[in-house]
Design an enzyme around this catalytic site. Structure first.
Site, PDB file in Angstrom:
ATOM      1  NE  ARG A   9      -0.051  10.329  10.090  1.00 41.07           N
ATOM      2  CZ  ARG A   9      -0.477   9.291   9.346  1.00 41.07           C
ATOM      3  NH1 ARG A   9      -1.637   8.749   9.602  1.00 41.07           N
ATOM      4  NH2 ARG A   9       0.258   8.849   8.352  1.00 41.07           N
ATOM      5  N   PRO A  10       1.413  16.620  11.136  1.00 43.59           N
ATOM      6  CG  PRO A  10       3.174  17.793  12.059  1.00 43.59           C
ATOM      7  CD  PRO A  10       2.291  16.614  12.303  1.00 43.59           C
ATOM      8  CB  VAL A  11       1.785  18.228   5.624  1.00 41.65           C
ATOM      9  CG1 VAL A  11       1.109  16.877   5.675  1.00 41.65           C
ATOM     10  CG2 VAL A  11       0.757  19.371   5.632  1.00 41.65           C
ATOM     11  CG  ASP A  12       6.013  20.855   9.820  1.00 38.08           C
ATOM     12  OD1 ASP A  12       5.448  19.753   9.951  1.00 38.08           O
ATOM     13  OD2 ASP A  12       7.118  21.112  10.321  1.00 38.08           O
ATOM     14  NE  ARG A  22      -2.187  11.883   7.862  1.00 39.62           N
ATOM     15  CZ  ARG A  22      -2.271  13.178   8.121  1.00 39.62           C
ATOM     16  NH1 ARG A  22      -3.426  13.685   8.425  1.00 39.62           N
ATOM     17  NH2 ARG A  22      -1.222  13.950   8.044  1.00 39.62           N
ATOM     18  CE  LYS A  61      -1.768   1.547   4.029  1.00 35.77           C
ATOM     19  NZ  LYS A  61      -1.492   2.961   4.349  1.00 35.77           N
ATOM     20  CG  ASN A  62       2.215   2.715   3.485  1.00 38.50           C
ATOM     21  OD1 ASN A  62       1.065   3.017   3.154  1.00 38.50           O
ATOM     22  ND2 ASN A  62       2.567   2.509   4.725  1.00 38.50           N
ATOM     23  CB  CYS A  72      -5.428  10.548  11.396  1.00 41.46           C
ATOM     24  SG  CYS A  72      -3.943   9.692  11.855  1.00 41.46           S
ATOM     25  NE  ARG A  89      -7.494   4.427   5.313  1.00 44.82           N
ATOM     26  CZ  ARG A  89      -6.935   5.534   5.792  1.00 44.82           C
ATOM     27  NH1 ARG A  89      -7.344   6.032   6.940  1.00 44.82           N
ATOM     28  NH2 ARG A  89      -5.969   6.135   5.144  1.00 44.82           N
ATOM     29  CG  ASP A  98       3.120   1.483   9.470  1.00 45.24           C
ATOM     30  OD1 ASP A  98       3.328   1.730   8.275  1.00 45.24           O
ATOM     31  OD2 ASP A  98       2.803   2.354  10.300  1.00 45.24           O
ATOM     32  CB  ILE A 153       6.936   7.038  14.599  1.00 45.83           C
ATOM     33  CG1 ILE A 153       8.163   6.139  14.449  1.00 45.83           C
ATOM     34  CG2 ILE A 153       6.634   7.817  13.319  1.00 45.83           C
ATOM     35  CD1 ILE A 153       9.425   6.829  13.996  1.00 45.83           C
TER      36      ILE A 153
HETATM   37  C1  EPZ Z   1       3.964   7.094   6.367  1.00 44.74           C
HETATM   38  O1  EPZ Z   1       3.144   8.081   6.919  1.00 44.74           O
HETATM   39  C2  EPZ Z   1       3.096   5.860   6.220  1.00 44.74           C
HETATM   40  N1  EPZ Z   1       1.994   6.143   5.296  1.00 44.74           N
HETATM   41  C3  EPZ Z   1       2.560   5.451   7.588  1.00 44.74           C
HETATM   42  O2  EPZ Z   1       1.811   4.252   7.416  1.00 44.74           O
HETATM   43  C4  EPZ Z   1       3.753   5.168   8.502  1.00 44.74           C
HETATM   44  O3  EPZ Z   1       3.270   4.854   9.789  1.00 44.74           O
HETATM   45  C5  EPZ Z   1       4.646   6.404   8.573  1.00 44.74           C
HETATM   46  O4  EPZ Z   1       5.052   6.789   7.246  1.00 44.74           O
HETATM   47  C6  EPZ Z   1       5.897   6.167   9.396  1.00 44.74           C
HETATM   48  O5  EPZ Z   1       6.623   5.089   8.856  1.00 44.74           O
HETATM   49  C7  EPZ Z   1       2.248   6.133   3.962  1.00 44.74           C
HETATM   50  O6  EPZ Z   1       3.365   5.889   3.524  1.00 44.74           O
HETATM   51  C8  EPZ Z   1       1.072   6.406   3.068  1.00 44.74           C
HETATM   52  P1  EPZ Z   1       5.833  10.502   8.483  1.00 44.74           P
HETATM   53  P2  EPZ Z   1       3.663   9.627   6.963  1.00 44.74           P
HETATM   54  O7  EPZ Z   1       5.695  11.764   7.694  1.00 44.74           O
HETATM   55  O8  EPZ Z   1       4.564   9.870   5.806  1.00 44.74           O
HETATM   56  C9  EPZ Z   1       6.183  13.918  11.717  1.00 44.74           C
HETATM   57  C10 EPZ Z   1       0.015   2.803   7.694  1.00 44.74           C
HETATM   58  O9  EPZ Z   1      -0.437   2.254   8.699  1.00 44.74           O
HETATM   59  N2  EPZ Z   1       6.065  14.871  10.596  1.00 44.74           N
HETATM   60  O10 EPZ Z   1       7.006   9.619   8.219  1.00 44.74           O
HETATM   61  O11 EPZ Z   1       2.477  10.486   7.147  1.00 44.74           O
HETATM   62  C11 EPZ Z   1       4.891  13.147  11.976  1.00 44.74           C
HETATM   63  O12 EPZ Z   1       4.042  13.880  12.816  1.00 44.74           O
HETATM   64  C12 EPZ Z   1       0.427   4.253   7.760  1.00 44.74           C
HETATM   65  O13 EPZ Z   1       0.186   2.242   6.583  1.00 44.74           O
HETATM   66  C13 EPZ Z   1       6.204  16.229  10.837  1.00 44.74           C
HETATM   67  O14 EPZ Z   1       6.411  16.647  11.974  1.00 44.74           O
HETATM   68  O15 EPZ Z   1       4.521   9.632   8.286  1.00 44.74           O
HETATM   69  C14 EPZ Z   1       5.387  11.877  12.631  1.00 44.74           C
HETATM   70  O16 EPZ Z   1       5.559  12.116  14.013  1.00 44.74           O
HETATM   71  C15 EPZ Z   1       0.129   4.869   9.116  1.00 44.74           C
HETATM   72  N3  EPZ Z   1       6.105  17.104   9.798  1.00 44.74           N
HETATM   73  C16 EPZ Z   1       6.765  11.648  11.987  1.00 44.74           C
HETATM   74  O17 EPZ Z   1       7.112  12.883  11.363  1.00 44.74           O
HETATM   75  C17 EPZ Z   1       5.889  16.689   8.514  1.00 44.74           C
HETATM   76  O18 EPZ Z   1       5.821  17.528   7.593  1.00 44.74           O
HETATM   77  C18 EPZ Z   1       6.778  10.568  10.923  1.00 44.74           C
HETATM   78  O19 EPZ Z   1       5.725  10.869  10.032  1.00 44.74           O
HETATM   79  C19 EPZ Z   1       5.740  15.304   8.282  1.00 44.74           C
HETATM   80  C20 EPZ Z   1       5.839  14.408   9.337  1.00 44.74           C
END
Ligand code: EPZ
Length: 416
Positions: free
Chosen positions: A121-124, A92, A22-23, A116, A396, A304, A326
Protein backbone atom coordinates in the site's frame (compact mmCIF):
# COMPACT_ATOMS: atom_id res chain seq x y z
CA UNK A 1 -8.41 -9.46 23.73
CA UNK A 2 -12.10 -9.50 22.79
CA UNK A 3 -13.62 -12.29 20.72
CA UNK A 4 -16.97 -13.10 19.17
CA UNK A 5 -18.74 -16.36 19.94
CA UNK A 6 -21.15 -17.43 17.18
CA UNK A 7 -23.49 -20.43 17.08
CA UNK A 8 -24.32 -20.85 13.41
CA UNK A 9 -27.24 -22.22 11.47
CA UNK A 10 -29.85 -19.52 12.11
CA UNK A 11 -31.31 -17.89 8.97
CA UNK A 12 -31.11 -14.11 9.50
CA UNK A 13 -34.43 -12.29 9.33
CA UNK A 14 -35.70 -8.82 10.09
CA UNK A 15 -34.70 -5.24 9.28
CA UNK A 16 -31.46 -3.31 9.72
CA UNK A 17 -30.60 0.33 8.96
CA UNK A 18 -27.37 0.89 7.04
CA UNK A 19 -24.93 3.19 8.86
CA UNK A 20 -22.84 6.01 7.38
CA UNK A 21 -19.94 5.01 5.15
CA UNK A 22 -16.53 4.69 6.84
CA UNK A 23 -14.71 5.37 3.57
CA UNK A 24 -16.70 8.53 2.95
CA UNK A 25 -16.50 9.77 6.55
CA UNK A 26 -12.70 9.51 6.78
CA UNK A 27 -11.84 11.87 3.86
CA UNK A 28 -14.74 14.20 4.77
CA UNK A 29 -13.51 14.49 8.36
CA UNK A 30 -10.08 15.42 6.97
CA UNK A 31 -11.72 18.03 4.71
CA UNK A 32 -12.44 20.09 7.86
CA UNK A 33 -8.76 21.13 7.70
CA UNK A 34 -9.49 23.10 4.52
CA UNK A 35 -11.45 25.88 6.26
CA UNK A 36 -11.40 27.93 9.48
CA UNK A 37 -15.19 27.68 9.68
CA UNK A 38 -17.29 24.92 11.27
CA UNK A 39 -18.00 21.74 9.28
CA UNK A 40 -21.10 19.98 10.61
CA UNK A 41 -21.40 16.29 9.69
CA UNK A 42 -24.39 13.99 10.14
CA UNK A 43 -24.76 10.22 9.81
CA UNK A 44 -21.12 9.74 10.85
CA UNK A 45 -20.59 6.06 11.71
CA UNK A 46 -19.35 5.38 15.26
CA UNK A 47 -16.26 3.30 14.52
CA UNK A 48 -12.73 3.04 15.85
CA UNK A 49 -11.43 4.49 12.58
CA UNK A 50 -13.65 7.60 12.71
CA UNK A 51 -12.75 8.07 16.39
CA UNK A 52 -9.05 7.83 15.45
CA UNK A 53 -9.48 10.42 12.69
CA UNK A 54 -11.21 12.85 15.10
CA UNK A 55 -8.42 12.28 17.65
CA UNK A 56 -5.82 13.00 14.94
CA UNK A 57 -7.56 16.24 13.98
CA UNK A 58 -7.84 17.30 17.64
CA UNK A 59 -4.09 16.67 18.08
CA UNK A 60 -3.53 19.20 15.29
CA UNK A 61 -5.70 21.81 17.02
CA UNK A 62 -9.08 21.16 15.41
CA UNK A 63 -11.94 21.61 17.88
CA UNK A 64 -14.42 18.74 17.66
CA UNK A 65 -17.87 18.35 19.20
CA UNK A 66 -19.01 14.75 18.91
CA UNK A 67 -22.59 13.61 19.55
CA UNK A 68 -24.31 10.36 18.53
CA UNK A 69 -23.90 10.09 14.76
CA UNK A 70 -22.77 13.71 14.39
CA UNK A 71 -19.50 15.63 14.53
CA UNK A 72 -18.86 19.38 14.34
CA UNK A 73 -15.28 20.32 13.50
CA UNK A 74 -13.58 23.71 13.43
CA UNK A 75 -9.99 24.08 12.19
CA UNK A 76 -9.63 27.76 13.07
CA UNK A 77 -6.40 27.35 15.05
CA UNK A 78 -4.17 24.57 13.80
CA UNK A 79 -1.26 24.40 16.22
CA UNK A 80 0.47 21.28 14.94
CA UNK A 81 0.10 20.31 11.23
CA UNK A 82 1.49 16.83 11.96
CA UNK A 83 0.04 13.30 11.86
CA UNK A 84 2.24 11.23 14.19
CA UNK A 85 3.23 7.60 13.73
CA UNK A 86 1.34 6.35 16.79
CA UNK A 87 -1.94 7.31 15.12
CA UNK A 88 -0.99 6.72 11.48
CA UNK A 89 0.15 3.17 12.23
CA UNK A 90 -3.35 2.35 13.52
CA UNK A 91 -5.08 3.97 10.58
CA UNK A 92 -3.50 4.45 7.16
CA UNK A 93 -6.28 6.85 6.14
CA UNK A 94 -4.43 9.47 8.24
CA UNK A 95 -2.62 10.15 4.97
CA UNK A 96 -5.78 12.10 4.02
CA UNK A 97 -4.56 14.97 6.23
CA UNK A 98 -1.59 15.59 3.94
CA UNK A 99 -3.36 17.23 1.01
CA UNK A 100 -5.58 19.57 3.05
CA UNK A 101 -2.70 20.64 5.37
CA UNK A 102 -0.23 21.51 2.62
CA UNK A 103 -2.99 23.23 0.58
CA UNK A 104 -4.17 25.48 3.42
CA UNK A 105 -0.99 25.95 5.51
CA UNK A 106 1.82 25.24 3.05
CA UNK A 107 3.46 22.86 5.50
CA UNK A 108 2.47 19.33 6.51
CA UNK A 109 4.11 16.32 8.09
CA UNK A 110 2.44 12.94 8.04
CA UNK A 111 4.11 9.78 9.23
CA UNK A 112 4.75 7.46 6.29
CA UNK A 113 2.12 4.74 6.69
CA UNK A 114 3.74 1.32 7.00
CA UNK A 115 2.40 -1.63 5.10
CA UNK A 116 -0.58 -3.55 6.38
CA UNK A 117 -1.90 -7.10 6.32
CA UNK A 118 -3.43 -6.83 2.84
CA UNK A 119 -0.48 -5.32 1.06
CA UNK A 120 2.40 -2.86 0.80
CA UNK A 121 0.00 0.00 0.00
CA UNK A 122 2.46 2.69 -1.11
CA UNK A 123 1.46 6.37 -1.24
CA UNK A 124 3.79 7.36 -4.08
CA UNK A 125 0.92 8.69 -6.20
CA UNK A 126 -0.27 10.98 -3.40
CA UNK A 127 3.25 12.45 -3.24
CA UNK A 128 3.74 12.62 -7.02
CA UNK A 129 0.47 14.54 -7.39
CA UNK A 130 1.37 17.08 -4.70
CA UNK A 131 4.78 17.57 -6.33
CA UNK A 132 3.02 18.16 -9.65
CA UNK A 133 1.12 20.97 -7.88
CA UNK A 134 4.42 22.50 -6.78
CA UNK A 135 4.89 21.02 -3.33
CA UNK A 136 8.36 19.92 -2.33
CA UNK A 137 8.15 16.59 -0.52
CA UNK A 138 10.88 14.88 1.46
CA UNK A 139 10.89 11.80 3.68
CA UNK A 140 12.50 12.77 6.99
CA UNK A 141 12.89 10.11 9.70
CA UNK A 142 9.76 8.27 8.70
CA UNK A 143 7.65 11.35 8.03
CA UNK A 144 6.42 12.71 4.74
CA UNK A 145 7.20 16.45 4.90
CA UNK A 146 5.40 18.51 2.25
CA UNK A 147 5.86 22.29 1.85
CA UNK A 148 4.58 24.76 -0.71
CA UNK A 149 4.24 28.54 -0.79
CA UNK A 150 1.03 28.07 -2.72
CA UNK A 151 -0.08 24.99 -4.65
CA UNK A 152 -0.61 25.51 -8.36
CA UNK A 153 -3.22 23.71 -10.43
CA UNK A 154 -1.75 20.93 -12.58
CA UNK A 155 -2.72 18.15 -14.96
CA UNK A 156 -2.10 14.93 -13.00
CA UNK A 157 -2.27 11.43 -14.48
CA UNK A 158 -2.42 8.66 -11.87
CA UNK A 159 -1.08 5.47 -13.42
CA UNK A 160 -2.85 3.31 -10.82
CA UNK A 161 -6.44 3.99 -9.78
CA UNK A 162 -6.14 5.09 -6.15
CA UNK A 163 -9.13 6.00 -3.97
CA UNK A 164 -7.43 7.98 -1.21
CA UNK A 165 -4.87 9.28 -3.70
CA UNK A 166 -7.70 10.80 -5.74
CA UNK A 167 -9.30 12.15 -2.54
CA UNK A 168 -6.07 13.69 -1.22
CA UNK A 169 -5.31 15.45 -4.50
CA UNK A 170 -8.91 16.57 -5.06
CA UNK A 171 -8.89 18.21 -1.61
CA UNK A 172 -5.48 19.84 -2.19
CA UNK A 173 -6.59 21.15 -5.60
CA UNK A 174 -9.54 23.02 -4.04
CA UNK A 175 -7.17 25.72 -2.69
CA UNK A 176 -4.54 25.62 -5.44
CA UNK A 177 -4.02 28.50 -7.87
CA UNK A 178 -5.76 27.66 -11.13
CA UNK A 179 -7.23 24.48 -12.55
CA UNK A 180 -6.28 20.89 -11.70
CA UNK A 181 -7.17 17.89 -13.82
CA UNK A 182 -7.05 14.48 -12.15
CA UNK A 183 -6.88 11.84 -14.87
CA UNK A 184 -7.47 8.12 -14.36
CA UNK A 185 -9.16 9.22 -11.14
CA UNK A 186 -10.94 6.69 -8.93
CA UNK A 187 -14.72 6.66 -9.44
CA UNK A 188 -15.88 5.28 -6.06
CA UNK A 189 -19.18 6.66 -4.67
CA UNK A 190 -17.29 7.85 -1.58
CA UNK A 191 -15.31 10.21 -3.82
CA UNK A 192 -18.58 11.64 -5.13
CA UNK A 193 -19.77 12.12 -1.54
CA UNK A 194 -16.53 13.92 -0.64
CA UNK A 195 -16.88 16.14 -3.72
CA UNK A 196 -20.46 17.05 -2.75
CA UNK A 197 -19.25 18.08 0.70
CA UNK A 198 -16.37 20.14 -0.76
CA UNK A 199 -18.76 21.85 -3.19
CA UNK A 200 -21.02 22.71 -0.23
CA UNK A 201 -17.90 24.30 1.30
CA UNK A 202 -17.44 26.46 -1.80
CA UNK A 203 -15.14 24.28 -3.91
CA UNK A 204 -15.50 24.23 -7.69
CA UNK A 205 -15.37 20.57 -8.79
CA UNK A 206 -16.79 18.66 -11.76
CA UNK A 207 -16.39 15.14 -13.11
CA UNK A 208 -16.47 13.41 -9.73
CA UNK A 209 -17.54 9.79 -10.27
CA UNK A 210 -15.84 9.73 -13.68
CA UNK A 211 -12.16 9.11 -14.40
CA UNK A 212 -11.44 12.81 -15.05
CA UNK A 213 -12.04 15.21 -12.18
CA UNK A 214 -11.64 18.97 -12.83
CA UNK A 215 -11.05 21.36 -9.90
CA UNK A 216 -10.89 25.17 -10.15
CA UNK A 217 -8.95 26.41 -7.13
CA UNK A 218 -10.55 29.08 -4.92
CA UNK A 219 -9.01 31.43 -2.34
CA UNK A 220 -10.76 29.86 0.64
CA UNK A 221 -13.47 27.40 1.59
CA UNK A 222 -16.25 28.11 4.12
CA UNK A 223 -18.13 25.93 6.58
CA UNK A 224 -20.96 23.62 5.56
CA UNK A 225 -23.30 20.90 6.74
CA UNK A 226 -23.15 17.45 5.14
CA UNK A 227 -24.71 14.04 5.73
CA UNK A 228 -22.36 11.10 5.11
CA UNK A 229 -23.63 8.65 2.49
CA UNK A 230 -24.69 5.17 3.65
CA UNK A 231 -22.00 2.47 3.67
CA UNK A 232 -22.22 0.24 0.57
CA UNK A 233 -19.70 -2.25 2.01
CA UNK A 234 -21.56 -2.60 5.30
CA UNK A 235 -24.78 -3.02 3.30
CA UNK A 236 -23.11 -5.65 1.10
CA UNK A 237 -21.82 -7.47 4.18
CA UNK A 238 -25.31 -7.71 5.69
CA UNK A 239 -26.72 -8.89 2.35
CA UNK A 240 -24.02 -11.57 2.10
CA UNK A 241 -24.72 -12.74 5.64
CA UNK A 242 -28.44 -12.92 4.84
CA UNK A 243 -27.81 -14.92 1.66
CA UNK A 244 -25.26 -17.23 3.29
CA UNK A 245 -27.70 -18.11 6.10
CA UNK A 246 -30.64 -18.52 3.66
CA UNK A 247 -32.46 -15.72 5.40
CA UNK A 248 -34.87 -12.93 4.61
CA UNK A 249 -33.47 -9.48 5.53
CA UNK A 250 -34.54 -5.91 4.77
CA UNK A 251 -31.99 -3.07 4.67
CA UNK A 252 -33.21 0.52 5.07
CA UNK A 253 -31.27 3.68 4.16
CA UNK A 254 -29.26 1.55 1.69
CA UNK A 255 -27.07 3.19 -1.01
CA UNK A 256 -28.85 1.20 -3.70
CA UNK A 257 -27.29 3.04 -6.65
CA UNK A 258 -23.77 2.05 -5.58
CA UNK A 259 -24.56 -1.61 -4.93
CA UNK A 260 -25.10 -2.81 -8.52
CA UNK A 261 -22.07 -5.18 -8.70
CA UNK A 262 -22.96 -6.69 -5.31
CA UNK A 263 -26.69 -7.09 -6.04
CA UNK A 264 -25.86 -8.60 -9.43
CA UNK A 265 -23.61 -11.25 -7.82
CA UNK A 266 -26.15 -12.05 -5.11
CA UNK A 267 -28.82 -12.64 -7.76
CA UNK A 268 -26.36 -14.86 -9.63
CA UNK A 269 -25.95 -16.83 -6.39
CA UNK A 270 -29.70 -17.43 -6.40
CA UNK A 271 -30.93 -14.71 -4.04
CA UNK A 272 -34.08 -12.69 -4.69
CA UNK A 273 -33.32 -8.99 -4.20
CA UNK A 274 -36.22 -6.52 -4.20
CA UNK A 275 -35.40 -2.81 -4.48
CA UNK A 276 -37.81 -0.10 -3.39
CA UNK A 277 -36.19 3.34 -3.16
CA UNK A 278 -33.49 3.04 -0.47
CA UNK A 279 -35.00 -0.16 0.92
CA UNK A 280 -33.52 -3.46 -0.17
CA UNK A 281 -34.96 -6.85 0.70
CA UNK A 282 -33.04 -10.07 0.13
CA UNK A 283 -34.48 -13.54 0.46
CA UNK A 284 -32.52 -16.73 -0.11
CA UNK A 285 -34.49 -19.95 -0.08
CA UNK A 286 -31.71 -22.34 -1.14
CA UNK A 287 -28.04 -23.21 -0.96
CA UNK A 288 -26.18 -20.49 -2.88
CA UNK A 289 -24.80 -21.19 -6.31
CA UNK A 290 -21.02 -20.74 -6.58
CA UNK A 291 -20.26 -17.30 -8.07
CA UNK A 292 -17.05 -16.18 -9.81
CA UNK A 293 -15.56 -12.94 -8.43
CA UNK A 294 -12.97 -10.64 -10.00
CA UNK A 295 -12.33 -7.42 -8.10
CA UNK A 296 -11.70 -4.14 -9.90
CA UNK A 297 -12.03 -0.40 -9.24
CA UNK A 298 -15.58 1.01 -9.14
CA UNK A 299 -17.92 0.49 -10.93
CA UNK A 300 -16.45 -3.03 -10.96
CA UNK A 301 -16.82 -5.55 -8.16
CA UNK A 302 -15.44 -3.98 -4.93
CA UNK A 303 -12.34 -5.55 -3.39
CA UNK A 304 -13.84 -4.77 0.03
CA UNK A 305 -16.56 -7.38 -0.68
CA UNK A 306 -14.23 -10.15 -1.91
CA UNK A 307 -13.71 -11.86 1.45
CA UNK A 308 -17.44 -11.89 2.26
CA UNK A 309 -18.38 -13.55 -1.05
CA UNK A 310 -15.51 -16.01 -0.75
CA UNK A 311 -16.96 -17.10 2.60
CA UNK A 312 -20.36 -17.68 1.01
CA UNK A 313 -18.73 -19.63 -1.81
CA UNK A 314 -17.27 -22.13 0.69
CA UNK A 315 -20.74 -23.70 1.14
CA UNK A 316 -22.03 -23.00 -2.37
CA UNK A 317 -23.27 -25.53 -4.88
CA UNK A 318 -20.29 -25.78 -7.24
CA UNK A 319 -16.73 -24.53 -7.62
CA UNK A 320 -15.90 -20.81 -7.91
CA UNK A 321 -12.86 -18.76 -8.90
CA UNK A 322 -12.15 -15.59 -6.89
CA UNK A 323 -9.52 -13.21 -8.29
CA UNK A 324 -8.18 -10.26 -6.30
CA UNK A 325 -6.66 -7.66 -8.63
CA UNK A 326 -6.30 -4.66 -6.28
CA UNK A 327 -4.19 -5.83 -3.32
CA UNK A 328 -1.40 -8.35 -3.37
CA UNK A 329 -2.20 -10.12 -0.13
CA UNK A 330 -5.93 -10.04 0.45
CA UNK A 331 -6.52 -13.75 1.05
CA UNK A 332 -5.56 -13.82 4.73
CA UNK A 333 -9.07 -15.08 5.53
CA UNK A 334 -8.48 -18.24 3.43
CA UNK A 335 -6.31 -20.14 5.91
CA UNK A 336 -8.82 -19.33 8.65
CA UNK A 337 -11.76 -20.49 6.52
CA UNK A 338 -9.87 -23.74 5.89
CA UNK A 339 -9.91 -24.30 9.67
CA UNK A 340 -13.71 -24.34 9.43
CA UNK A 341 -13.49 -27.04 6.76
CA UNK A 342 -13.49 -24.91 3.61
CA UNK A 343 -11.76 -26.35 0.53
CA UNK A 344 -9.80 -23.49 -1.08
CA UNK A 345 -6.68 -23.53 -3.23
CA UNK A 346 -4.68 -20.37 -3.85
CA UNK A 347 -2.79 -19.79 -7.07
CA UNK A 348 -1.20 -16.32 -7.09
CA UNK A 349 -4.00 -13.76 -6.83
CA UNK A 350 -6.68 -16.36 -7.47
CA UNK A 351 -8.56 -18.63 -5.05
CA UNK A 352 -10.37 -21.74 -6.29
CA UNK A 353 -13.21 -22.59 -3.89
CA UNK A 354 -14.95 -25.99 -3.96
CA UNK A 355 -18.29 -25.70 -2.17
CA UNK A 356 -18.83 -27.90 0.91
CA UNK A 357 -22.26 -28.85 2.09
CA UNK A 358 -21.32 -27.44 5.52
CA UNK A 359 -18.65 -25.77 7.69
CA UNK A 360 -17.84 -26.85 11.23
CA UNK A 361 -17.26 -24.25 13.94
CA UNK A 362 -13.89 -23.78 15.68
CA UNK A 363 -11.60 -20.90 16.75
CA UNK A 364 -10.37 -18.60 13.98
CA UNK A 365 -8.35 -15.38 13.96
CA UNK A 366 -9.21 -12.10 12.28
CA UNK A 367 -6.30 -10.50 10.40
CA UNK A 368 -7.82 -7.40 8.78
CA UNK A 369 -11.15 -5.62 8.59
CA UNK A 370 -12.92 -7.42 5.76
CA UNK A 371 -11.35 -10.79 6.60
CA UNK A 372 -13.04 -10.41 10.00
CA UNK A 373 -16.40 -9.91 8.29
CA UNK A 374 -15.75 -13.00 6.20
CA UNK A 375 -15.10 -15.09 9.33
CA UNK A 376 -18.28 -13.78 10.99
CA UNK A 377 -20.30 -14.80 7.93
CA UNK A 378 -18.64 -18.23 7.99
CA UNK A 379 -19.46 -18.55 11.71
CA UNK A 380 -23.10 -17.67 11.03
CA UNK A 381 -23.21 -20.61 8.59
CA UNK A 382 -21.06 -23.14 10.45
CA UNK A 383 -22.41 -25.94 12.61
CA UNK A 384 -21.60 -25.53 16.30
CA UNK A 385 -19.67 -22.68 17.88
CA UNK A 386 -17.17 -20.46 16.06
CA UNK A 387 -14.91 -18.14 18.06
CA UNK A 388 -13.51 -15.21 16.09
CA UNK A 389 -10.42 -13.79 17.80
CA UNK A 390 -8.76 -10.33 17.43
CA UNK A 391 -12.01 -8.61 16.59
CA UNK A 392 -10.44 -5.19 17.11
CA UNK A 393 -10.01 -5.43 13.33
CA UNK A 394 -13.78 -5.68 12.95
CA UNK A 395 -14.48 -2.74 15.27
CA UNK A 396 -12.51 -0.44 12.97
CA UNK A 397 -15.14 -0.59 10.26
CA UNK A 398 -18.42 -2.03 11.55
CA UNK A 399 -20.68 -0.28 14.05
CA UNK A 400 -21.94 -2.63 16.82
CA UNK A 401 -21.98 -5.52 14.33
CA UNK A 402 -22.82 -8.27 16.81
CA UNK A 403 -25.74 -6.29 18.28
CA UNK A 404 -27.19 -5.62 14.84
CA UNK A 405 -26.71 -9.21 13.68
CA UNK A 406 -28.23 -10.37 16.96
CA UNK A 407 -31.28 -8.23 16.21
CA UNK A 408 -31.61 -10.25 12.99
CA UNK A 409 -31.69 -13.49 14.99
CA UNK A 410 -28.01 -14.45 14.96
CA UNK A 411 -26.72 -16.25 18.06
CA UNK A 412 -23.64 -14.06 18.50
CA UNK A 413 -22.03 -12.41 21.53
CA UNK A 414 -18.82 -10.61 22.44
CA UNK A 415 -16.64 -12.37 25.01
CA UNK A 416 -13.47 -11.17 26.72
C1 EPZ B 1 -9.22 2.67 -0.17
O1 EPZ B 1 -7.92 2.37 0.24
C2 EPZ B 1 -10.14 2.13 0.91
N1 EPZ B 1 -9.86 2.80 2.18
C3 EPZ B 1 -9.93 0.62 1.04
O2 EPZ B 1 -10.86 0.14 2.00
C4 EPZ B 1 -10.24 -0.02 -0.31
O3 EPZ B 1 -9.98 -1.41 -0.23
C5 EPZ B 1 -9.35 0.60 -1.39
O4 EPZ B 1 -9.53 2.03 -1.41
C6 EPZ B 1 -9.66 0.07 -2.78
O5 EPZ B 1 -11.01 0.31 -3.08
C7 EPZ B 1 -10.37 4.04 2.38
O6 EPZ B 1 -11.04 4.61 1.52
C8 EPZ B 1 -10.07 4.67 3.71
P1 EPZ B 1 -6.00 2.53 -3.20
P2 EPZ B 1 -6.66 3.04 -0.53
O7 EPZ B 1 -5.07 3.69 -3.04
O8 EPZ B 1 -7.06 4.38 -1.04
C9 EPZ B 1 -1.99 1.04 -5.17
C10 EPZ B 1 -11.57 -1.09 3.84
O9 EPZ B 1 -11.62 -2.31 4.04
N2 EPZ B 1 -1.44 2.38 -4.87
O10 EPZ B 1 -7.22 2.71 -4.04
O11 EPZ B 1 -5.48 2.93 0.36
C11 EPZ B 1 -2.24 0.21 -3.92
O12 EPZ B 1 -1.07 -0.46 -3.53
C12 EPZ B 1 -10.35 -0.50 3.18
O13 EPZ B 1 -12.48 -0.28 4.14
C13 EPZ B 1 -0.18 2.72 -5.32
O14 EPZ B 1 0.50 1.92 -5.96
O15 EPZ B 1 -6.48 2.07 -1.76
C14 EPZ B 1 -3.32 -0.74 -4.37
O16 EPZ B 1 -2.72 -1.84 -5.01
C15 EPZ B 1 -9.28 -1.54 2.91
N3 EPZ B 1 0.32 3.96 -5.05
C16 EPZ B 1 -4.12 0.07 -5.40
O17 EPZ B 1 -3.30 1.18 -5.74
C17 EPZ B 1 -0.40 4.90 -4.36
O18 EPZ B 1 0.09 6.03 -4.15
C18 EPZ B 1 -5.44 0.61 -4.87
O19 EPZ B 1 -5.15 1.27 -3.66
C19 EPZ B 1 -1.69 4.54 -3.90
C20 EPZ B 1 -2.20 3.28 -4.18
Amino acid sequence: MQKLSIHGGVPLSGEVRVAGAKNAALPILAASLLTAEPLRLWNVPELNDTRTMVKLLQRMGVSAHVSPGAVELEAANITEPYAPYDLVKTMRASILALGPLVARFGDARVSLPGGCAIGERPVDLHIKGLEAMGASVTIESGNIHATAKKLKGARIFMDTVTVTGTENLMMAACLADGETLLENAAREPEIVDLAQCLIAMGARISGQGTDVIRVQGVAALHGATHAIMPDRIEAGTFLCAAAATRGNVTLTNAPVSSLDPVIDKLREAGAKVHVNGTTLRLEMARRPYAVGIRTSPHPGFPTDMQAQFLAMNTVADGTSVVTETIFENRFMHVQELRRLGARIDIEGNTAIVRGNDKLTGTTVMATDLRASASLVIAGLMAEGETIVDRIYHLDRGYERLEARLGALGARIRRVD
